[in-house]
Each structure stands twice: as C-alpha cells, then as structure tokens.
Motif scaffolding. Structure first.
Motif, PDB file in Angstrom:
ATOM      1  N   PRO A 197      -0.463  -2.961   9.324  1.00 40.76           N
ATOM      2  CA  PRO A 197      -0.951  -2.320   8.099  1.00 40.76           C
ATOM      3  C   PRO A 197      -2.395  -2.731   7.789  1.00 40.76           C
ATOM      4  N   PHE A 198      -3.111  -1.857   7.157  1.00 41.71           N
ATOM      5  CA  PHE A 198      -4.460  -2.148   6.653  1.00 41.71           C
ATOM      6  C   PHE A 198      -5.373  -2.793   7.710  1.00 41.71           C
ATOM      7  N   HIS A 234      -6.183   1.493  -5.237  1.00 46.15           N
ATOM      8  CA  HIS A 234      -6.080   1.468  -3.777  1.00 46.15           C
ATOM      9  C   HIS A 234      -7.482   1.272  -3.186  1.00 46.15           C
ATOM     10  N   SER A 258      -9.960   0.735   4.976  1.00 46.82           N
ATOM     11  CA  SER A 258      -9.382   0.125   3.762  1.00 46.82           C
ATOM     12  C   SER A 258      -9.013  -1.324   4.008  1.00 46.82           C
ATOM     13  N   ASN A 287       3.630  -1.426   3.320  1.00 48.14           N
ATOM     14  CA  ASN A 287       3.446  -0.135   2.665  1.00 48.14           C
ATOM     15  C   ASN A 287       4.785   0.381   2.163  1.00 48.14           C
ATOM     16  N   GLU A 315      -3.671   2.214  11.739  1.00 45.17           N
ATOM     17  CA  GLU A 315      -2.431   1.463  11.538  1.00 45.17           C
ATOM     18  C   GLU A 315      -1.330   2.024  12.437  1.00 45.17           C
ATOM     19  N   GLY A 351       0.835  -1.203   0.000  1.00 46.93           N
ATOM     20  CA  GLY A 351       0.000   0.000   0.000  1.00 46.93           C
ATOM     21  C   GLY A 351       0.865   1.246   0.000  1.00 46.93           C
ATOM     22  N   GLU A 352       0.265   2.311   0.515  1.00 48.82           N
ATOM     23  CA  GLU A 352       0.902   3.628   0.425  1.00 48.82           C
ATOM     24  C   GLU A 352       1.648   3.970   1.742  1.00 48.82           C
ATOM     25  N   ALA A 353       0.895   4.119   2.790  1.00 46.96           N
ATOM     26  CA  ALA A 353       1.460   4.477   4.102  1.00 46.96           C
ATOM     27  C   ALA A 353       0.403   4.184   5.156  1.00 46.96           C
ATOM     28  N   PRO A 354       0.818   3.993   6.397  1.00 46.02           N
ATOM     29  CA  PRO A 354      -0.178   3.725   7.449  1.00 46.02           C
ATOM     30  C   PRO A 354      -1.134   4.900   7.638  1.00 46.02           C
ATOM     31  N   GLY A 355      -2.359   4.589   8.010  1.00 50.08           N
ATOM     32  CA  GLY A 355      -3.331   5.601   8.411  1.00 50.08           C
ATOM     33  C   GLY A 355      -3.381   5.650   9.929  1.00 50.08           C
TER      34      GLY A 355
END
Ligand code: URA
Length: 195
Positions: A64-65, A168, A69, A91, A58, A51-55
């Motif tokens: 992650p994830f 995504h 999402s 990520n 996360e 993926g892109e980066a942690p939210g």
C-alpha cells in the motif's frame, strides 16, 4: 502441561488473506487486479493508517501507498518523527479499482469485515483514516472539512480506538491549502496521541 497453540499475528493475517481469496470477495475487482494488497508495516504498531484502495503502483508491487501518495505520506511521517516501520498501513478495499475510480459502496461493504478483523489482529490504539472512504465507516455522517485532525473515541466490538480523520494525501498532493492543512494535522498526531 500447556498445550495451547500460539498463532502469530502474521499467521492470522495470512489466514485473513486466504479467507478473502476463498470467499471470492469482489470478483470483478479481483479479475482485473494484479493482486490483493493486504497491508504493510509493523504488526505491533500503535497506529494504523487506512486509505481507500490500491493504485497502479500498489497493484503491481502488492504494497500500500508506494506511489506518489505514498511518497507524500512517507514525508509527512518523517515530519511527525515517525517511520513506516513504526506504523501499519492498509486500505478499505484491497484490490485496485479499474482506472483508480472510487470504490463502490458494495465494494467497501464487502471488504469491511476483513478490515475490522485486521484491526482486531493488529490491535492498534489509534486509527488514522485517510480520506472519506475510510472515515465514513468510523465516523458516519462526519464531514472531513469539519472534523479533520480531531481525535474521536470509537468503540468497535468492545474495543476503544482513537480515530483521527485526515485528508487523503492524493487529494492534498496538488492542492496548496489542503496540503498545508494535512501537514499541519499530521505533525500534531504524536502530540494528540501523547495527550
Ligand atoms: N491511495 C490509497 O488510498 N491507497 C493506496 O494504497 C495508494 C493510494
């Protein structure tokens, strides 16, 4: 007598995490993040999702994830006959960017050697990029709207990976047509890999 020391994949990933901390990668991101989110899943997986980066969630859990999402990703994995325990998920950027902004080019570049090392350790057959931030390194210049769901063979350091770029999950979550396209691409993944 054989005296070689065998280092497990987990030990190698632990060392990689220690290297990221020791090398002070993206100190500005690190300063406002709760923790580094390295990745999660089966270290012997054939499939790695990037993926892109942690939210936010996360960042708080270190996994992650696991937010909205992630829930959608889990649903698609199930529809494709896969479980999280079958795959590995990570990520490009391993600290949460403030307010979930897009990662900056310099941040993606700083983390890239560590992502590549992570792939070298896990050694999957298939890399599934989620969104453009992870796609752009493996398929430079590609446009997600044109290449989504299509497998590409990519050679990195003499190793061949089958790279499948997908939208995504966050982009597709609340967009009906993207959502349908992503699910359609996702459920074809096992077929693509088998073929
Ligand atoms: N979005 C990502 O790209 N990665 C995560 O880990 C969560 C949301």
């Amino acid at each position: 007598m054989y005296t070689g020391i065998v280092i497990t994949k987990q030990q190698q990933l632990d060392q990689l995490r220690a290297d990221i901390l020791e090398n002070d990668i993206c100190p500005d991101l690190a300063a406002q993040a709760t923790q580094l989110v390295m990745g999660d899943g089966n270290l012997d997986a054939d499939i790695v999702f990037i993926g892109e980066a942690p939210g936010k969630k996360e960042d708080l859990t270190g996994l992650p994830f696991v937010g909205a999402s992630g829930k959608f990703l889990n649903e698609m994995l199930a529809q494709a006959g896969l479980e999280r325990a079958d795959v590995y998920i990570t990520n490009v950027v391993k600290y949460r960017p403030p307010n979930n902004r897009d990662p900056k080019p310099a941040e993606k570049k700083a983390f890239m050697p560590y992502l590549l090392k992570q792939l070298e350790i896990i050694h999957p057959k298939v890399v599934i990029t989620l969104g453009r931030h992870s796609m752009e390194y493996f398929l430079p210049g590609a446009v997600i709207g044109e290449v989504h769901g299509q497998p590409h063979t990519v050679t990195i350091d003499n190793d061949d990976f089958l790279v499948i770029p997908l939208y995504h999950p966050a982009a597709a979550l609340y967009n009906g047509s993207l959502r349908a396209t992503l699910i359609e691409d996702f459920v074809r993944v096992p077929q693509i890999i088998a073929g």
